[in-house]
Design a protein around this motif. Structure first.
Motif, PDB file in Angstrom:
ATOM      1  N   UNK A 360       1.026  -1.512   0.317  1.00  0.00           N
ATOM      2  CA  UNK A 360       0.072  -0.171  -0.046  1.00  0.00           C
ATOM      3  C   UNK A 360       0.809   1.397  -0.056  1.00  0.00           C
ATOM      4  N   UNK A 361       1.979   1.006  -0.562  1.00  0.00           N
ATOM      5  CA  UNK A 361       2.954   2.199  -0.345  1.00  0.00           C
ATOM      6  C   UNK A 361       3.347   3.110  -1.619  1.00  0.00           C
ATOM      7  N   UNK A 362       2.729   3.851  -2.135  1.00  0.00           N
ATOM      8  CA  UNK A 362       2.525   5.336  -3.207  1.00  0.00           C
ATOM      9  C   UNK A 362       4.357   5.246  -2.801  1.00  0.00           C
ATOM     10  N   UNK A 363       5.260   5.095  -2.302  1.00  0.00           N
ATOM     11  CA  UNK A 363       6.000   5.269  -1.734  1.00  0.00           C
ATOM     12  C   UNK A 363       7.341   4.290  -2.113  1.00  0.00           C
ATOM     13  N   UNK A 364       7.223   3.820  -3.108  1.00  0.00           N
ATOM     14  CA  UNK A 364       8.192   2.686  -3.451  1.00  0.00           C
ATOM     15  C   UNK A 364       9.092   3.520  -4.060  1.00  0.00           C
ATOM     16  N   UNK A 365      10.774   3.528  -3.948  1.00  0.00           N
ATOM     17  CA  UNK A 365      11.472   4.155  -4.881  1.00  0.00           C
ATOM     18  C   UNK A 365      12.236   3.188  -6.085  1.00  0.00           C
ATOM     19  N   UNK A 366      12.132   3.458  -6.942  1.00  0.00           N
ATOM     20  CA  UNK A 366      13.263   3.432  -7.969  1.00  0.00           C
ATOM     21  C   UNK A 366      14.522   2.702  -7.345  1.00  0.00           C
ATOM     22  N   UNK A 367      15.299   1.766  -7.699  1.00  0.00           N
ATOM     23  CA  UNK A 367      16.442   1.413  -6.970  1.00  0.00           C
ATOM     24  C   UNK A 367      17.574   1.271  -7.818  1.00  0.00           C
ATOM     25  N   UNK A 368      17.617   2.039  -8.368  1.00  0.00           N
ATOM     26  CA  UNK A 368      19.909   1.509  -9.535  1.00  0.00           C
ATOM     27  C   UNK A 368      20.569   1.749  -8.617  1.00  0.00           C
ATOM     28  N   UNK A 369      20.966   2.153  -7.090  1.00  0.00           N
ATOM     29  CA  UNK A 369      22.630   1.871  -6.480  1.00  0.00           C
ATOM     30  C   UNK A 369      22.088   1.694  -4.929  1.00  0.00           C
ATOM     31  N   UNK A 370      22.655   1.288  -4.372  1.00  0.00           N
ATOM     32  CA  UNK A 370      22.535   1.263  -2.504  1.00  0.00           C
ATOM     33  C   UNK A 370      23.874   1.182  -2.487  1.00  0.00           C
ATOM     34  N   UNK A 371      24.456   1.381  -0.934  1.00  0.00           N
ATOM     35  CA  UNK A 371      25.379   1.392  -0.495  1.00  0.00           C
ATOM     36  C   UNK A 371      25.524   0.592  -0.282  1.00  0.00           C
ATOM     37  N   UNK A 372      24.223  -0.343  -0.036  1.00  0.00           N
ATOM     38  CA  UNK A 372      25.052  -2.164   0.571  1.00  0.00           C
ATOM     39  C   UNK A 372      25.497  -2.815  -0.602  1.00  0.00           C
TER      40      UNK A 372
END
Length: 531
Positions: A360-372
């Motif tokens: 129900x989250x309208x704010x799930x981001x598009x993820x290209x790269x993370x620090x992990x």
């Protein structure tokens, strides 16, 4: 290729205003189909709104969950005779979205879940626009083209990871200055990776040394809805992406990968990377204009896989368990077993994707790269080659900490489409440390065991938000060691090692397709898949 060459004659650029809800999408971003004057900054903005970059219902429903997620055992398909046979129609959609994008049917309005600009066609239009500028303006505005080259490199590598050889150097000819119709050859996958890796090194130098005019700097900050016009962040993205590609080829071309990665990790001043979640490359939502409306996608493929949830997460008190999954009515967490039946699937009772974090989250981001990801790759490089000053154990722990914080951050920044779930409090550092020190997670044992730990945590961190990267790393490293049930369909008893080319290639680009047709099997491995 007919669809590529014809459709590439138009370019879709769509986006919302991320700085002010008062602005309109149509006014902020350029649609070259309606104008003869290009604008590099607006074309760059449009590139980000490709529906394979921002979260879209269509991508998750037709491709990420049932294909890449299922083949990575990060999502669950209902058991079926042909469960390892992906839809050729949906593969075609994924192919087309890279090259030409998609427009709404005549008379229909734009829907960002279904429509979006092509990556290749956008870049070719930018090249044409750039070529028409004066030498003075080219020098001033090259930064827009440079940013686009980074996005193009990222998306092109993903296409190679899915199919192998792909049309690239000659693709999108109708968007170049010649506007000539030609059928694009297939570029060699290994050679294309080499080109991307070399170009990213050049781009690092560019972002380090370029001096922008006040006008261009201000405009880039406005139009760059990905990184806010920060050349420092672009440089970190460039080097992190290059690091990923070098590690991707590290078993196929160990000498080059080891040499280049060792040099990068030894000199973080020259090669800065994404080392903190504040530096993550994510396309943030603006729910009045662009929102992650993914409920129907998650309810179509709702269940957690048993190995991921039961064996790896719940049994080891993984602090991410509560933020990724919903258990059934307060019961213990249980995922769908690999040997589950159709009846088991239909009857339910298995843990599902977390309602507040994802459904129900309208704010799930598009993820290209993370620090992990950078941390886990650093751990691997140090374990294998002794590269860098950060020990493998420290980098491994850093990656887990960053991953935990990243997913709780998504939950805590949620914008709910329905429901009233409170945000989850971040786990205490003591609980995270206890998880890292746990008998099944602790960084110890043989080198093979340690690499398995790193690969498994990297795979878990990618999760469904980067299931394409998860599938690629699973094939590259063979970690985690997953077991898939054997399907009764004799031609596809197990998941494929690559996707088949869309039928438009053999139908409309026959002569060029003939050069790669022998590779067009579901068991052909991508060039870096050598373990």
């Amino acid at each position: 290729m007919k669809r590529l060459l014809i459709s590439a004659s138009f370019l879709l650029v769509l986006a919302g205003s991320f700085s002010s809800c008062k602005k309109t999408i149509e006014g902020d971003y350029l649609n070259p189909e309606l104008t003869t004057t290009g604008d590099l900054s607006k074309l760059l903005s449009g590139m980000y709104l490709n529906k394979r970059i921002h979260p879209s219902y269509w991508d998750y429903t037709t491709f990420l969950l049932p294909t890449l997620g299922a083949y990575s055992q990060l999502s669950v398909n209902a058991p079926a005779t042909q469960e390892y046979v992906p839809s050729m129609t949906y593969n075609q959609n994924r192919w087309d979205d890279y090259y030409s994008g998609s427009v709404p049917s005549s008379g229909s309005s734009y829907d960002y879940n279904y429509n979006g600009p092509g990556i290749m066609s956008t870049y070719r239009e930018m090249q044409t626009t750039y070529a028409a500028l004066s030498a003075t303006e080219q020098a001033k505005q090259y930064v827009y083209l440079a940013c686009a080259q980074v996005v193009l490199a990222d998306q092109t590598a993903q296409m190679v990871d899915l199919w192998g050889d792909i049309p690239f150097s000659q693709a999108g000819s109708l968007n170049t200055s010649s506007r000539s119709v030609s059928y694009a050859k297939f570029d060699d996958a290994a050679g294309l990776y080499d080109t991307l890796i070399a170009n990213l090194k050049t781009l690092n130098t560019f972002f380090d040394t370029v001096s922008l005019s006040t006008e261009v700097s201000s405009n880039l900050q406005k139009q760059d809805i990905l990184l806010g016009g920060s050349l420092t962040l672009w440089r970190r993205y460039v080097n992190s992406l290059r690091f990923r590609l070098l590690m991707r080829i590290s078993y196929q071309n160990t000498s080059e990968a080891q040499t280049e990665v060792t040099a990068m990790l030894a000199d973080p001043t020259t090669y800065p990377m994404i080392t903190d979640n504040t530096m993550n490359v994510t396309l943030k939502e603006s729910p009045t204009t662009l929102k992650s409306d993914l409920l129907s996608a998650f309810t179509a493929n709702p269940y957690a896989p048993a190995y991921l949830l039961d064996t790896l997460m719940a049994a080891n008190n993984d602090p991410r368990t509560a933020v990724l999954w919903d258990s059934v009515r307060g019961q213990a967490y249980h995922g769908f077993p690999t040997n589950g039946t159709v009846s088991d699937y239909d009857n339910g009772g298995w843990a599902t994707f977390d309602s507040a974090t994802f459904m129900y989250n309208y704010n799930v981001p598009g993820v290209l790269f993370t620090a992990a990801e950078v941390s886990f790759l650093t751990a691997e490089a140090n374990e294998r080659w002794g590269a860098g000053s950060t020990s493998a154990a420290t980098a491994y722990a850093n990656g887990i900490n960053q991953s935990v914080a990243f997913y709780y951050g998504i939950n805590q920044s949620k914008i709910l489409s329905a429901g009233t779930w409170a945000s989850l409090a971040s786990p205490s550092q003591a609980s995270i440390d206890a998880y890292i020190a746990g008998s099944n997670i602790a960084y110890s044992g043989t080198q093979a065991h340690k690499l398995a730990l790193i690969g498994t945590q990297n795979w878990l961190n990618f999760f469904i938000l980067q299931s394409g990267q998860a599938w690629a790393e699973l094939r590259r490293t063979k970690y985690p060691a997953l077991t898939f049930p054997t399907a009764s369909y004799g031609d596809a008893p197990q998941p494929p090692t690559r996707l088949l080319y869309p039928t438009t290639e053999s139908e409309y680009n026959a002569s060029n397709y003939a050069t790669v047709s022998s590779k067009d099997t579901r068991t052909t491995k991508i060039f870096w898949d050598v373990r």
